[in-house]
Design a protein around this motif. Structure first.
Motif, PDB file in Angstrom:
ATOM      1  N   VAL A 199      39.424  32.807  39.092  1.00  0.00           N
ATOM      2  CA  VAL A 199      40.859  33.125  39.561  1.00  0.00           C
ATOM      3  C   VAL A 199      41.550  31.747  39.473  1.00  0.00           C
ATOM      4  N   ASN A 200      42.897  31.601  39.865  1.00  0.00           N
ATOM      5  CA  ASN A 200      43.619  30.468  39.708  1.00  0.00           C
ATOM      6  C   ASN A 200      42.990  29.446  40.605  1.00  0.00           C
ATOM      7  N   GLN A 238      36.943  43.983  37.159  1.00  0.00           N
ATOM      8  CA  GLN A 238      38.606  44.474  37.455  1.00  0.00           C
ATOM      9  C   GLN A 238      39.500  43.947  36.477  1.00  0.00           C
ATOM     10  N   PRO A 239      40.436  44.727  35.908  1.00  0.00           N
ATOM     11  CA  PRO A 239      41.205  43.961  35.024  1.00  0.00           C
ATOM     12  C   PRO A 239      41.930  42.714  35.658  1.00  0.00           C
ATOM     13  N   ALA A 240      41.982  41.767  34.562  1.00  0.00           N
ATOM     14  CA  ALA A 240      42.358  40.306  34.836  1.00  0.00           C
ATOM     15  C   ALA A 240      43.352  40.063  35.911  1.00  0.00           C
ATOM     16  N   GLU A 241      44.688  40.881  35.566  1.00  0.00           N
ATOM     17  CA  GLU A 241      45.523  40.796  36.499  1.00  0.00           C
ATOM     18  C   GLU A 241      45.297  41.261  38.106  1.00  0.00           C
ATOM     19  N   ARG A 242      44.118  41.860  38.283  1.00  0.00           N
ATOM     20  CA  ARG A 242      43.787  42.431  39.560  1.00  0.00           C
ATOM     21  C   ARG A 242      42.741  41.765  40.236  1.00  0.00           C
ATOM     22  N   ARG A 243      42.179  40.586  39.610  1.00  0.00           N
ATOM     23  CA  ARG A 243      40.962  39.987  40.078  1.00  0.00           C
ATOM     24  C   ARG A 243      41.346  39.121  41.155  1.00  0.00           C
ATOM     25  N   PRO A 244      42.417  38.466  41.249  1.00  0.00           N
ATOM     26  CA  PRO A 244      42.914  37.872  42.676  1.00  0.00           C
ATOM     27  C   PRO A 244      42.997  38.790  43.940  1.00  0.00           C
ATOM     28  N   GLU A 245      43.572  39.741  43.674  1.00  0.00           N
ATOM     29  CA  GLU A 245      43.372  40.830  44.996  1.00  0.00           C
ATOM     30  C   GLU A 245      42.235  41.228  45.444  1.00  0.00           C
ATOM     31  N   SER A 255      46.554  29.834  34.953  1.00  0.00           N
ATOM     32  CA  SER A 255      47.325  30.267  35.723  1.00  0.00           C
ATOM     33  C   SER A 255      48.521  29.292  36.241  1.00  0.00           C
ATOM     34  N   SER A 264      45.155  34.151  50.569  1.00  0.00           N
ATOM     35  CA  SER A 264      44.897  34.288  49.480  1.00  0.00           C
ATOM     36  C   SER A 264      44.024  33.154  49.013  1.00  0.00           C
TER      37      SER A 264
END
Length: 554
Positions: free
Chosen positions: A33-34, A77-84, A214, A285
């Motif tokens: 993640v970022n 998980q999809p890349a855009e939802r991995r942080p969540e 990111s 976060s």
């Protein structure tokens, strides 16, 4: 916080915050993640965790093991939802840790096999190194597991980026070289800054930076509830596995740190502290966190005096995040990979692994299987394998019971020898046991006791000194053996029985303590209760059978 401890705690907190910058960035990058989320963790985890720890100098921060577990947990998980997903994972793992602490499970860590834990941590370290080879050379390797990714990487050597390699190797050299000098504390920071400046001055646009992966948000995030729609059985299992990894490492760290004020360390309370740190991190976060061996050692080296060193570390990190967020995006990903490789290699304890391997037997199988499972399977599955192996080894050790006969010598001393397969008639046999008598151990004892079949009036004195409690299986074994002795006119004496065990035997009501079984309490003198049992049994045998009163009146 006392004024006398404020300067030391403030300095230790500042140094730990600066060190946390490269560690936090690298750990978040490892988690996929970022990297800035690692800095948020370095704010939230120390602030929440240090306020609750019992080991006051224990630093809760990002760790490579926790980051690696998190990466594998959210990989689907999809890349855009991995942080969540990773924020939710931190909260779930934190809640599990709180439950572990409330159930006082800190003490259960002693039942985790040392060989299993060494194999797992060794596997995690190797996986950590293998995962970072791709960003170190500027090539995105593919594969089902780290071993397959390594094979794919070696098959594409011609596609490596030379400038990325230069930046990464420079970071490796600085980090490893400075660790042997007086600048060891600052080695990671220097290894972060120098290659970054080189890439900027040389204008190497092809070298991937943090901002290319990111965008770096400004400011500090407000608390936010995790996205519960991502909650699934798989994520819950991963959260549990992550909590186990953090718990075992945390207990190990807390037990190695002494409080400056002399207060005792409570591992279960430290589990609650790490749980609170992870919940706070997830809500702000951040990525999962745990007790950091290196940063805890730094607190000790900086002569911190209280939990305020950890709290101030989080406060200093908040200042860094608010003042210089843009600089974070300029760091090359190869530099972060180099720092994680150094961390992975430093965590490898080859000397301990060789020692365990030389032990042979079950220990060798345990370390080999756990290490291999960590390399080719997911970390949660490897944790499950380790737990199963620990249970199997515990059960095996529980059944490792030996029974020896004690024979009195002419000078009054006792000698050990192998017990007879059958009890002699009209004689007292003194037996001594070694090993756990719970579960399988009790059944092993049952198989090892001399048979009274064919004997006449045999007496057995079974030493139980040192047993603070007995299980239902052992009581059943003793009751059956007493019945066999009674069938041939014999008796069973239990010597060296502690008060709690005596009360336990009476409460069950299973053993016939008035006629067939005699309990001789333990005394402060070693061997005295056994000598009393032997004298009583000999006196009972000396009575003529025809005139002998009922056993219960002796």
């Amino acid at each position: 916080m006392r004024k006398t401890t404020l300067p030391r705690d403030t300095l230790a907190g500042l140094v730990n915050a600066v060190v946390s910058v490269p560690d936090g960035l690298a750990s978040a990058a490892l988690a996929g993640v970022n990297p800035v989320y690692g800095l948020y963790t370095s704010v939230a985890a120390p602030l929440a965790g240090s306020a609750l720890v019992s080991a006051q100098l224990m630093q809760i921060a990002t760790t490579s093991a926790a980051a690696l577990v998190a990466r594998q947990a959210v990989a689907a998980q999809p890349a855009e939802r991995r942080p969540e997903a990773i924020f939710l994972l931190a909260v779930v793992a934190g809640l599990f840790l709180v439950v572990f602490g409330l159930l006082r499970m800190g003490r259960l860590s002693r039942f985790v096999s040392h060989a299993v834990m060494t194999g797992f941590l060794g596997g995690v370290s190797v996986v950590l190194v293998l995962d970072q080879l791709a960003p170190l050379v500027g090539f995105a390797a593919r594969g089902r597991n780290p071993v397959a990714e390594l094979a794919n990487l070696l098959a594409n050597v011609g596609r490596f980026d030379p400038r990325t390699i230069v930046a990464g190797v420079l970071a490796l050299g600085l980090a490893s070289g400075l660790r042997r000098t007086r600048l060891a504390t600052w080695s990671s920071l220097v290894a972060l800054l120098v290659p970054t400046v080189l890439v900027l001055l040389a204008g190497w646009e092809g070298v991937q930076q943090v901002s290319d992966v990111s965008p770096i948000p400004r400011g500090f995030p407000l608390p936010a509830l995790p996205h519960l729609d991502l909650l699934s059985p798989e994520l819950l299992a991963s959260g549990f596995a992550l909590a186990v990894v953090i718990a075992v490492q945390g207990v190990g760290v807390s037990q190695t740190v002494e409080n400056p004020d002399g207060r005792p360390v409570n591992p279960s309370r430290d589990l609650i502290a790490q749980g609170a740190a992870n919940v706070a991190s997830g809500l702000l976060s951040g990525i999962p966190a745990g007790a950091s061996v290196g940063q805890t050692a730094l607190n000790v080296a900086m002569r911190a005096r209280s939990r305020w060193a950890g709290i101030l570390s989080g406060a200093w990190m908040l200042v860094i995040v608010l003042l210089v967020p843009g600089l974070v995006g300029l760091v090359p990903m190869a530099v972060l990979a180099a720092l994680m490789i150094i961390a992975g290699l430093g965590a490898l304890d080859l000397r301990e692994a060789r020692s365990i391997w030389a032990t042979g037997g079950a220990a060798r199988w345990a370390i080999a299987v756990t290490f291999a499972a960590t390399l080719v399977l997911s970390v949660p599955v490897a944790v499950g394998v380790g737990v199963v192996l620990s249970i199997m080894m515990h059960l095996a050790s529980a059944s490792d019971v030996t029974v020896r006969a004690l024979v009195r010598l002419p000078d009054g001393r006792f000698a050990e020898e192998k017990p007879p397969p059958r009890l002699p008639s009209e004689a007292v046999t003194v037996l001594h046991t070694q090993g756990s008598l719970f579960f399988a151990g009790a059944r092993r004892l049952e198989e090892s006791l001399p048979s009274p079949v064919g004997a006449v009036r045999p007496v057995v004195v079974l030493r139980l000194r040192g047993r603070t409690r007995v299980g239902a299986t052992l009581i059943e074994v003793l009751d059956s053996y007493a019945d066999e002795l009674e069938a041939v006119g014999g008796r069973l004496y239990l010597s060296g029985v502690e008060g709690a065990v005596r009360d336990q035997l009476r409460r069950t009501g299973k053993l016939d303590l008035e006629r067939v079984v005699r309990v001789v309490p333990a005394t402060t003198i070693l061997g005295e209760s056994t000598a009393q049992a032997l004298a009583s049994a000999s006196a009972w045998l000396g009575r003529p059978r025809a005139t002998r009163p009922r056993a219960g009146s002796a």
